[in-house]
Design an enzyme around this catalytic site. Structure first.
Site, PDB file in Angstrom:
ATOM      1  N   SER A 182       0.832  -1.331   0.102  1.00 52.36           N
ATOM      2  CA  SER A 182       0.044   0.082   0.101  1.00 52.36           C
ATOM      3  C   SER A 182       0.798   1.444   0.023  1.00 52.36           C
ATOM      4  CB  SER A 182      -0.660   0.051   1.082  1.00 52.36           C
ATOM      5  OG  SER A 182      -1.528   1.212   1.293  1.00 52.36           O
ATOM      6  N   TYR A 195      -2.608  -0.584  10.367  1.00 55.45           N
ATOM      7  CA  TYR A 195      -2.454  -0.994   8.935  1.00 55.45           C
ATOM      8  C   TYR A 195      -1.365  -0.501   8.210  1.00 55.45           C
ATOM      9  CZ  TYR A 195      -4.189  -1.327   4.167  1.00 55.45           C
ATOM     10  OH  TYR A 195      -4.375  -1.643   2.708  1.00 55.45           O
TER      11      TYR A 195
END
Length: 290
Positions: A182, A195
């Site tokens: 990500s 995350y």
């Protein structure tokens, strides 16, 4: 392809409960259903895609099928309606789709998912560790509960380790592992502290494992998406974030899952990426991944 190019707008305010489903989204994401054209890059390959029911996973499953691969997709039981839609698209492309429901945050389920994929497909050539979870409806580190932390770490890291360990028992020369990283590994948001930490770890895992298994002829890479319109967004973000989602990128908009799929095809293919291993490929709308 529906990409919202040129208007630089977010999305209508909307929320769902995790894990989120495709049909209630406005607008529904573009997974390449009407746009992706295959050219045989993955003919005869057998792929397992975790979280393959919707979002990036569905787009990758459709693209892999149109490139000639048989596909197995893992998903949570409550995501079955999305998974069945993905399976129909895969089968329309003329290849097989194996549905593997189960919660891969459980070690036995994670390992059994791989074994079922190998048995059902007759082997395994490509593993896509795509399943992930985030929760952005919080203000600070104090809001991260132990339950939240368990779900994020077990989905994003524990399951990745277990599934990869099991898959490597069945993969050999020419196989490929692709992990979903990500932009959060490079530009972390404070509301996604847990995350973002897992995504940075996935980058390290990717490079480290590539060094270990390269001598076996197995390539390991990652794709780092930017803001992508998937069910995870309305299921985990505040409504006001949805209204501006993706507008902070240089391209001024969020990406669609269909815009990620070619990166996964490239890395999965021995035709296009035979000498590519240990790298992270950014598909971020212009945000840097270095």
């Amino acid at each position: 392809m529906s990409t919202q190019s040129g208007d630089q707008q977010g999305f209508p305010p909307q929320q769902q409960e995790p894990p989120g489903l495709t049909e209630p989204m406005t607008p529904e994401p573009d997974h390449g259903e009407s746009s992706y054209q295959g050219s045989g890059k993955l003919t005869g390959r057998r792929a397992l895609i975790t979280g393959g029911d919707s979002g990036i996973g569905r787009a990758v499953a459709i693209a892999f099928a149109r490139e000639g691969a048989d596909v197995a997709i893992s998903f949570l039981p409550e995501e079955r309606t999305d998974a069945e839609t993905t399976a129909r698209w895969v089968e329309e492309a003329g290849t097989r789709c194996l549905l593997l429901p189960g919660d891969i945050t459980d070690e036995q389920t994670a390992r059994e998912t791989v074994r079922k994929a190998v048995s059902g497909l007759g082997g395994l050539d490509v593993l896509v560790n795509n399943a992930g979870f985030q929760m952005a409806r919080r203000q600070s580190i104090a809001d991260i509960t132990s339950e939240d932390l368990d779900r994020v770490l077990k989905t994003n890291l524990y399951a990745l380790f277990w599934i990869t360990q099991e898959a490597l028992n069945h993969m050999g020369q020419g196989s490929a592992i692709i992990n979903n990283s990500s932009i959060q590994a490079y530009e972390p948001s404070t509301t996604l502290l847990d995350y973002a930490s897992t995504k940075a770890a996935i980058n390290n895992f990717t490079v480290n494992l590539a060094a270990e298994v390269g001598e076996r002829g197995i390539r390991v890479n990652a794709v780092a998406p930017g803001p992508i319109w998937t069910p995870l967004q309305p299921a985990t973000q505040y409504e006001e974030k949805i209204e501006t989602f993706g507008t902070d990128t240089p391209l001024g908009r969020a990406g669609q899952p269909a815009e990620l799929a070619p990166a996964f095809v490239f890395l999965a293919s021995e035709v296009t990426a035979s000498y590519v291993s240990g790298t992270v490929l950014g598909v971020t709308g212009g945000k840097p991944v270095f």
